[in-house]
Design an enzyme around this catalytic site. Structure first.
Site, PDB file in Angstrom:
ATOM      1  N   SER A  99      51.197  -5.002  -0.010  1.00  0.00           N
ATOM      2  CA  SER A  99      50.166  -4.398  -0.233  1.00  0.00           C
ATOM      3  C   SER A  99      50.868  -3.506   0.380  1.00  0.00           C
ATOM      4  CB  SER A  99      48.727  -5.058   0.181  1.00  0.00           C
ATOM      5  OG  SER A  99      48.348  -5.520  -0.770  1.00  0.00           O
ATOM      6  N   GLU A 158      42.133  -1.778  -7.036  1.00  0.00           N
ATOM      7  CA  GLU A 158      43.004  -1.071  -8.098  1.00  0.00           C
ATOM      8  C   GLU A 158      42.189  -1.362  -9.280  1.00  0.00           C
ATOM      9  OE1 GLU A 158      45.064   1.118  -6.129  1.00  0.00           O
ATOM     10  OE2 GLU A 158      45.461  -0.203  -4.998  1.00  0.00           O
ATOM     11  N   GLY A 159      40.951  -1.481  -8.764  1.00  0.00           N
ATOM     12  CA  GLY A 159      40.264  -1.567 -11.057  1.00  0.00           C
ATOM     13  C   GLY A 159      39.943  -3.158 -11.104  1.00  0.00           C
TER      14      GLY A 159
HETATM   15  P1  FAD Z   1      31.434  -3.326  -7.183  1.00  0.00           P
HETATM   16  O1  FAD Z   1      31.701  -1.470  -7.879  1.00  0.00           O
HETATM   17  O2  FAD Z   1      30.273  -2.999  -6.673  1.00  0.00           O
HETATM   18  O3  FAD Z   1      31.400  -3.937  -8.493  1.00  0.00           O
HETATM   19  C1  FAD Z   1      30.699  -5.571  -8.743  1.00  0.00           C
HETATM   20  C2  FAD Z   1      31.397  -6.343  -9.798  1.00  0.00           C
HETATM   21  O4  FAD Z   1      30.686  -5.216 -10.967  1.00  0.00           O
HETATM   22  C3  FAD Z   1      32.930  -6.366 -10.034  1.00  0.00           C
HETATM   23  O5  FAD Z   1      32.921  -7.632 -10.900  1.00  0.00           O
HETATM   24  C4  FAD Z   1      32.803  -5.269 -11.036  1.00  0.00           C
HETATM   25  O6  FAD Z   1      33.947  -4.911 -12.261  1.00  0.00           O
HETATM   26  C5  FAD Z   1      31.222  -4.948 -11.875  1.00  0.00           C
HETATM   27  N1  FAD Z   1      31.404  -3.872 -12.307  1.00  0.00           N
HETATM   28  C6  FAD Z   1      30.895  -2.321 -11.824  1.00  0.00           C
HETATM   29  N2  FAD Z   1      30.475  -2.202 -12.367  1.00  0.00           N
HETATM   30  C7  FAD Z   1      30.427  -1.825 -13.620  1.00  0.00           C
HETATM   31  C8  FAD Z   1      30.703  -1.481 -15.286  1.00  0.00           C
HETATM   32  N3  FAD Z   1      29.972  -0.484 -15.174  1.00  0.00           N
HETATM   33  N4  FAD Z   1      30.085  -3.374 -16.284  1.00  0.00           N
HETATM   34  C9  FAD Z   1      30.188  -4.339 -15.667  1.00  0.00           C
HETATM   35  N5  FAD Z   1      31.045  -4.782 -14.652  1.00  0.00           N
HETATM   36  C10 FAD Z   1      30.683  -4.104 -13.756  1.00  0.00           C
HETATM   37  N6  FAD Z   1      39.736   0.732  -1.721  1.00  0.00           N
HETATM   38  C11 FAD Z   1      40.235   1.982  -0.996  1.00  0.00           C
HETATM   39  O7  FAD Z   1      40.166   3.001  -1.385  1.00  0.00           O
HETATM   40  N7  FAD Z   1      41.679   1.865  -0.749  1.00  0.00           N
HETATM   41  C12 FAD Z   1      42.008   1.050  -0.052  1.00  0.00           C
HETATM   42  O8  FAD Z   1      43.145   0.598   0.541  1.00  0.00           O
HETATM   43  C13 FAD Z   1      41.147  -0.641  -0.289  1.00  0.00           C
HETATM   44  N8  FAD Z   1      42.091  -1.676   0.196  1.00  0.00           N
HETATM   45  C14 FAD Z   1      41.148  -2.402  -0.198  1.00  0.00           C
HETATM   46  C15 FAD Z   1      41.535  -4.199  -0.352  1.00  0.00           C
HETATM   47  C16 FAD Z   1      40.742  -4.995   0.088  1.00  0.00           C
HETATM   48  C17 FAD Z   1      41.374  -6.611   0.419  1.00  0.00           C
HETATM   49  C18 FAD Z   1      39.737  -5.185  -1.351  1.00  0.00           C
HETATM   50  C19 FAD Z   1      39.258  -6.670  -1.118  1.00  0.00           C
HETATM   51  C20 FAD Z   1      39.153  -4.111  -1.309  1.00  0.00           C
HETATM   52  C21 FAD Z   1      40.283  -2.288  -1.227  1.00  0.00           C
HETATM   53  N9  FAD Z   1      38.989  -1.531  -1.828  1.00  0.00           N
HETATM   54  C22 FAD Z   1      40.274  -0.772  -1.381  1.00  0.00           C
HETATM   55  C23 FAD Z   1      38.203  -1.153  -2.814  1.00  0.00           C
HETATM   56  C24 FAD Z   1      38.076  -2.205  -4.180  1.00  0.00           C
HETATM   57  O9  FAD Z   1      39.352  -0.689  -4.777  1.00  0.00           O
HETATM   58  C25 FAD Z   1      37.234  -1.836  -4.764  1.00  0.00           C
HETATM   59  O10 FAD Z   1      36.788  -3.450  -3.915  1.00  0.00           O
HETATM   60  C26 FAD Z   1      36.521  -2.273  -5.864  1.00  0.00           C
HETATM   61  O11 FAD Z   1      37.216  -0.445  -6.586  1.00  0.00           O
HETATM   62  C27 FAD Z   1      35.689  -2.758  -6.232  1.00  0.00           C
HETATM   63  O12 FAD Z   1      34.063  -1.957  -5.728  1.00  0.00           O
HETATM   64  P2  FAD Z   1      32.974  -2.408  -5.170  1.00  0.00           P
HETATM   65  O13 FAD Z   1      33.618  -3.634  -4.201  1.00  0.00           O
HETATM   66  O14 FAD Z   1      32.250  -1.927  -4.365  1.00  0.00           O
HETATM   67  O15 FAD Z   1      32.816  -3.399  -6.467  1.00  0.00           O
END
Ligand code: FAD
Length: 390
Positions: free
Chosen positions: A97, A369-370
């Site tokens: 990472s 990353e999605g």
């Molecule tokens: P949410 O968007 O709240 O989703 C929660 C759940 O709902 C998930 O299972 C998701 O798949 C599901 N869901 C959402 N929408 C839908 C839909 N339309 N239909 C069905 N299911 C759905 N981000 C950065 O910008 N930069 C970084 O460097 C970075 N590093 C990271 C490092 C770590 C260790 C982690 C854990 C995350 C990091 N992220 C970073 C963030 C990461 O990209 C997000 O956590 C991720 O995009 C998911 O967003 P969320 O956690 O808000 O989940």
């Protein structure tokens, strides 16, 4: 044991599909991981830390932005970059990472969307690992749907003023420069934010159970004033950050297999040593079925990754194909890590062996990353022509 077993990626001799230079790069990174990461990773994971000097060491090896041309970057092909990610992640997903965020997210933002002046100013020092970068897209309330972001950039004379909060940002607290994505009057913009700018802070997120050998932070922007030239001039939409995510996902398609391979090699070695009911557990059919199924998925995943890599090198890789690779390979990698854990029994839950560390790390890889759900929807849309995102 009667015969020297064949490695899980050697069954199909996939190595023969690689060129000499690709093999040499892979071997170099594997050696660095063996010497620099493996002896220390359990401690880093336990202490939830990663040495910042790794960035310089990886920079000296040409691993940062390695498949970009010019600006001090190594200019390898995409497959070589993928193989490097695979070897790094065989060490630990947190280590991979560090390299992915630096190269594919922070540097690529500038490389793809920056001005010539911005490229000259930032990329050579980032390629050398002198400067560490981070990439701020996700917000506390907007992860899968970055289009809802609340962080704003408003123009004030010759300056930009940024306000907002980013969440889950890899390298945030150790970064010298943050690429921050914000809502603007004309859409969305990317901004190069030196982290010593007044109003910027990056508190570390603690108590993570996954990707512990990686710094994850919040980014807080309170009236952060930047010169007009801080904006990446070539992009005014979410196409900017999404193109960077595609770059990073490509590395994950290969990288996740590295974690899986390390688990499988560990489980095979363990099964040959561990005796239960007076015989090695490698001799039980149930164990062999687990190992055979995992080796199959690992090799299929590698063929998929290599195919995507060749498409990328031919300039023909599409975003939905990367979604396919990320969805499959991370899903299979985490399944392999968990199955390997069962083969190690109780020993599998300790840091003495890498399997549960990899499995825990892959929970983050599955989400960042999605998420796997979002990539499923991308594929569903490609197949049906109907979007099911909202
Ligand atoms: P949410 O968007 O709240 O989703 C929660 C759940 O709902 C998930 O299972 C998701 O798949 C599901 N869901 C959402 N929408 C839908 C839909 N339309 N239909 C069905 N299911 C759905 N981000 C950065 O910008 N930069 C970084 O460097 C970075 N590093 C990271 C490092 C770590 C260790 C982690 C854990 C995350 C990091 N992220 C970073 C963030 C990461 O990209 C997000 O956590 C991720 O995009 C998911 O967003 P969320 O956690 O808000 O989940």
């Amino acid at each position: 044991m009667p015969r020297t077993p064949v490695g899980p990626l050697e069954l199909l001799a996939v190595d023969h599909l690689l060129g000499d230079e690709e093999r040499a790069i892979q071997a170099t990174v594997r050696k660095v991981v063996d010497e620099r990461v493996r002896p220390n990773i359990a401690q880093w994971f336990e202490e939830a830390t990663i040495p910042r000097e790794l960035a310089r060491e990886f920079g000296a090896l040409g691993l940062l932005g390695m498949h970009f041309d010019g600006y001090g970057c190594a200019g390898t092909n995409a497959v070589s970059y993928g193989l490097a990610c695979m070897e790094l992640e065989a060490g630990d997903s947190g280590v991979r990472s560090l390299v992915s965020v630096q190269g594919s997210l922070a540097m690529y933002s500038i490389y793809r969307w920056g001005s010539e002046e911005q490229k000259q100013e930032w990329l050579p020092r980032m390629a050398a690992g002198e400067l560490v970068g981070c990439f701020g897209l996700t917000e506390p309330d907007f992860g899968s749907n970055p289009g809802g972001m609340r962080t704003r950039a408003r123009r004030d004379g010759d300056e930009w003023v940024l306000d907002g909060t980013k969440m889950w940002i890899t390298n945030g607290s150790i970064a010298d420069v943050a690429i921050v994505w914000a809502r603007t009057e004309d859409g969305f913009g990317g901004f190069i934010v030196p982290t010593d700018t007044p109003g910027f802070s990056a508190p570390k997120i603690t108590s993570k159970l996954s990707l512990r050998a990686s710094v994850t932070s919040e980014l807080v922007l309170e009236s952060v004033r930047l010169p007009a030239g801080a904006r990446l001039p070539e992009v005014h939409s979410l196409r900017g950050p999404l193109s960077c995510l595609d770059e990073a996902r490509f590395g994950i398609v290969f990288g996740s297999l590295g974690a899986a391979r390390d688990c499988l090699e560990t489980a095979i070695a363990y099964s040959r040593e561990r005796e239960v009911f007076d015989r090695p557990i490698a001799g039980f059919q149930l164990t062999q079925k687990k190992l055979a199924d995992m080796a199959l998925e690992l090799q299929k995943g590698f063929l998929l990754a290599l195919h995507l890599g060749r498409l990328k090198d031919a300039g023909r890789l599409e975003a939905r194909q990367v979604s396919l690779g990320k969805l499959n390979n991370v899903r299979e990698a985490i399944a392999i890590a968990r199955e390997c854990r069962t083969i190690l029994g109780a020993n599998g839950v300790t840091l003495e062996y890498p399997v549960l560390r990899h499995a825990n790390n892959l929970e983050s890889v599955l989400t960042y990353e999605g998420t796997s759900e979002v990539h499923t929807l991308v594929i569903g849309q490609a197949l049906t022509g109907v979007g099911a995102f909202s």
